[in-house]
Design a protein around this motif. Structure first.
Motif, short mmCIF file in Angstrom:
data_model
loop_
_atom_site.label_atom_id
_atom_site.label_comp_id
_atom_site.label_asym_id
_atom_site.label_seq_id
_atom_site.Cartn_x
_atom_site.Cartn_y
_atom_site.Cartn_z
N MET A 187 -6.94 -11.42 -8.19
CA MET A 187 -6.76 -10.29 -9.11
C MET A 187 -7.70 -10.38 -10.32
O MET A 187 -7.44 -9.79 -11.36
CB MET A 187 -5.31 -10.16 -9.57
N ILE A 217 -9.90 -4.44 -6.02
CA ILE A 217 -8.46 -4.66 -6.03
C ILE A 217 -7.80 -3.39 -5.52
O ILE A 217 -8.07 -2.29 -6.00
CB ILE A 217 -7.95 -5.02 -7.44
N ILE A 279 -0.45 -5.71 -4.79
CA ILE A 279 -1.81 -5.76 -5.31
C ILE A 279 -2.62 -6.71 -4.44
O ILE A 279 -2.27 -7.88 -4.27
CB ILE A 279 -1.84 -6.26 -6.78
N THR A 281 -6.44 -8.40 -3.53
CA THR A 281 -7.81 -8.69 -3.92
C THR A 281 -8.66 -8.82 -2.65
O THR A 281 -8.31 -9.60 -1.76
CB THR A 281 -7.91 -10.00 -4.72
#
Length: 332
Positions: A187, A217, A279, A281
């Motif tokens: 992140m 992201i 989330i 990455t």
């Protein structure tokens, strides 16, 4: 084990990676064997208990990994495999395009093992490739120099600088063909990838090959945890793209403290279905080489629980450089 045998291990690893002959078990065996030799040469294992080896190093923006964590990056097996493959391909492509020119590489944030130098240089001749290294941690610089000398790779090293990559000014930057900056975390938290690229990229010519090429992201909505079999995932897409952030701030002499805001409208979604957001990455290393979800410490997915009823109109994502480098999430 002698340095000759260590170099044989390195050459065998690179050859297997480029020809895709390694399964995950053999990849681990090869890198563990190399790590043992690097540890003996530098007296650094990556698991030392000394305080000076544990502490992160303050940079002008964010922090650089402490010596231990920097050494452990070698043991992120899939990450090492992808980056070594990308750099070998990039060098070969540059050599094919201009066979008479020495490929010049600037490597920012090399750590104590300088793995993207020590695992790559032995596959070429010194007249084919030259490296310039930069590292903020003086202990890492000392260790890297010791390892390079142990492996007899000094002929490939043009220079090594002890400096902050966020402010460093390169002499004759247009001579370089490849920029390596593996200075990131999941992140894009804490580490200095964004401000380092903001400083270094404008110094090079437009044809510079950057590894990794980009980091983005992504956001998804989850009906339950990704570890549960009945989970359903609805992908939103990208909430941050580093190259776009740098482009948006290209006219700034210094990056502002707040470099990105992404407002995600929730009206298109039935938010009562979702228990969490995710989330992700994703690291675009080179061409079709990516580090995807869960394949590396850089791409560990991060779940955020949602409290129902979730009656908000937007989820906001903001990326800050000051006072800490971090992605923040809020609702409105």
């Amino acid at each position: 084990m002698s340095k000759t045998n260590t170099l044989d291990l390195i050459k065998g690893l690179g050859s297997s990676i480029i020809n895709e002959h390694l399964n995950q078990e053999n990849l681990k065996i090869s890198i563990d064997a190399i790590h043992q030799q690097f540890q003996k040469a530098t007296d650094i294992s990556g698991y030392d208990s000394k305080m000076e080896h544990l502490a992160a190093i303050p940079a002008s923006k964010g922090k650089a990994l402490g010596l231990n964590h920097a050494a452990q990056c070698l043991l992120d097996y899939h990450r090492t495999e992808k980056f070594v493959k990308a750099i070998l391909i990039a060098i070969r492509n540059k050599r094919e395009a201009n066979p008479d020119k020495t490929v010049s590489i600037f490597y920012a944030g090399c750590g104590p093992y300088a793995p993207l130098f020590t695992l790559v240089a032995p596959h070429f001749k010194p007249e084919e490739v030259q490296f310039e290294l930069l590292e903020i941690n003086s202990s890492s610089v000392t260790a890297a120099q010791k390892l390079i000398e142990h492996l007899n790779l000094k002929a490939y090293l043009r220079n090594i600088h002890e400096a902050d990559a966020i402010t460093f000014q390169i002499e004759e930057p247009r001579e370089f063909d490849i920029l390596i900056s593996e200075t990131l975390d999941c992140m894009l938290f804490r580490e200095c990838y964004v401000p380092i690229l903001a400083n270094l990229l404008p110094q090079f010519h437009e044809e510079i090959t950057v590894i990794p090429q980009n980091v983005q992201i992504d956001l998804s909505f989850l009906t339950s945890s990704i570890n549960e079999e009945n989970n359903q995932e609805e992908k939103y897409g990208s909430i941050m793209n580093v190259r776009e952030v740098l482009k948006d701030n290209a006219l700034e002499q210094l990056l502002p403290s707040h470099v990105m805001n992404k407002k995600v409208p929730l009206a298109p979604y039935d938010m009562s279905r979702f228990e969490r957001i995710l989330i992700d990455t994703r690291v675009h290393v080179l061409n079709d080489i990516w580090l995807e979800r869960g394949s590396s410490s850089l791409t560990i997915p991060f779940e955020i629980p949602l409290e129902q009823p979730f009656n908000f109109e937007f989820i906001n994502f903001d990326y800050f450089i000051d006072p800490e480098i971090e992605l923040k999430c809020g609702v409105e």
